[in-house]
Write a protein that holds these residues in place. Structure first.
Motif, PDB file in Angstrom:
ATOM      1  N   ALA A  23     -31.579  30.993  24.117  1.00  0.00           N
ATOM      2  CA  ALA A  23     -30.581  31.529  25.029  1.00  0.00           C
ATOM      3  C   ALA A  23     -29.189  31.107  24.588  1.00  0.00           C
ATOM      4  CB  ALA A  23     -30.846  31.035  26.447  1.00  0.00           C
ATOM      5  N   ALA A  24     -28.284  32.073  24.544  1.00  0.00           N
ATOM      6  CA  ALA A  24     -26.910  31.807  24.139  1.00  0.00           C
ATOM      7  C   ALA A  24     -25.989  31.810  25.347  1.00  0.00           C
ATOM      8  CB  ALA A  24     -26.452  32.859  23.137  1.00  0.00           C
ATOM      9  N   SER A  25     -25.019  30.918  25.310  1.00  0.00           N
ATOM     10  CA  SER A  25     -24.025  30.871  26.380  1.00  0.00           C
ATOM     11  C   SER A  25     -22.670  30.549  25.772  1.00  0.00           C
ATOM     12  CB  SER A  25     -24.401  29.827  27.423  1.00  0.00           C
ATOM     13  OG  SER A  25     -24.447  28.540  26.844  1.00  0.00           O
ATOM     14  N   GLY A  26     -21.628  30.743  26.566  1.00  0.00           N
ATOM     15  CA  GLY A  26     -20.291  30.440  26.087  1.00  0.00           C
ATOM     16  C   GLY A  26     -19.434  31.693  25.992  1.00  0.00           C
ATOM     17  N   ARG A  27     -18.497  31.670  25.056  1.00  0.00           N
ATOM     18  CA  ARG A  27     -17.540  32.772  24.904  1.00  0.00           C
ATOM     19  C   ARG A  27     -18.187  33.894  24.076  1.00  0.00           C
ATOM     20  NH1 ARG A  27     -12.387  31.069  26.193  1.00  0.00           N
ATOM     21  NH2 ARG A  27     -11.418  32.642  24.862  1.00  0.00           N
ATOM     22  N   ILE A  28     -18.971  34.700  24.788  1.00  0.00           N
ATOM     23  CA  ILE A  28     -19.700  35.773  24.132  1.00  0.00           C
ATOM     24  C   ILE A  28     -19.317  37.097  24.737  1.00  0.00           C
ATOM     25  CG2 ILE A  28     -21.985  36.736  23.657  1.00  0.00           C
ATOM     26  CD1 ILE A  28     -23.085  33.887  23.950  1.00  0.00           C
ATOM     27  N   PHE A  29     -18.883  38.012  23.885  1.00  0.00           N
ATOM     28  CA  PHE A  29     -18.632  39.372  24.343  1.00  0.00           C
ATOM     29  C   PHE A  29     -19.807  40.260  23.986  1.00  0.00           C
ATOM     30  CE2 PHE A  29     -16.490  43.026  25.703  1.00  0.00           C
ATOM     31  CZ  PHE A  29     -16.593  44.013  24.749  1.00  0.00           C
ATOM     32  N   SER A  30     -20.252  40.122  22.749  1.00  0.00           N
ATOM     33  CA  SER A  30     -21.370  40.923  22.290  1.00  0.00           C
ATOM     34  C   SER A  30     -22.045  40.215  21.129  1.00  0.00           C
ATOM     35  CB  SER A  30     -20.891  42.308  21.844  1.00  0.00           C
ATOM     36  OG  SER A  30     -21.948  43.065  21.329  1.00  0.00           O
ATOM     37  N   ILE A  31     -23.367  40.193  21.150  1.00  0.00           N
ATOM     38  CA  ILE A  31     -24.116  39.570  20.066  1.00  0.00           C
ATOM     39  C   ILE A  31     -24.637  40.661  19.139  1.00  0.00           C
ATOM     40  CG2 ILE A  31     -26.066  38.109  19.450  1.00  0.00           C
ATOM     41  CD1 ILE A  31     -25.880  36.848  22.200  1.00  0.00           C
TER      42      ILE A  31
END
Length: 115
Positions: A23-31
């Motif tokens: 699971a990714a978190s933080g400053r994410i707009f699009s992976i």
């Protein structure tokens, strides 16, 4: 910053199954691309599976037909379903995400397959 948290590793007998999550978190707009690599003791890290944002997946020959990669874009999470595990699948498994042109790696989760 992007943080990755992997889970799901453990000890399993040959022929068994495990499902890894990242699971990714933080400053994410699009992976963009999400994937899994692994590193066995004394060996180089190798790519196991990758999946594009659109869902196109590719696998290493050694895991084709046994592993399935998937992703949940709403949850910024990538999964690796591992079936018919073999002792040679024993390794530390790392997830990797391509976000905004930069690669981010997880810290790894250990998978041990006993014979």
């Amino acid at each position: 910053q992007v943080q990755l948290v992997e889970s799901g590793g453990g000890l399993v007998q040959a022929g068994g199954s495990l499902k890894l999550s990242c699971a990714a978190s933080g400053r994410i707009f699009s992976i963009d691309t999400m994937g899994w690599s692994r590193q066995a003791p004394g060996k180089q890290r190798e790519l196991v599976a990758v999946i594009t944002r659109g869902g196109n997946a590719n696998y290493a020959d050694s895991v084709k037909g046994r592993f399935t990669i998937s992703r949940d874009n709403a949850k910024n999470t990538v999964y690796l379903q591992m079936n018919s595990l073999k002792p040679e699948d024993t390794a530390v498994y790392y997830c990797k995400l391509l976000v905004g042109g930069m690669d981010y790696w997880g810290k790894g989760t250990l998978v041990t397959v006993s014979s």
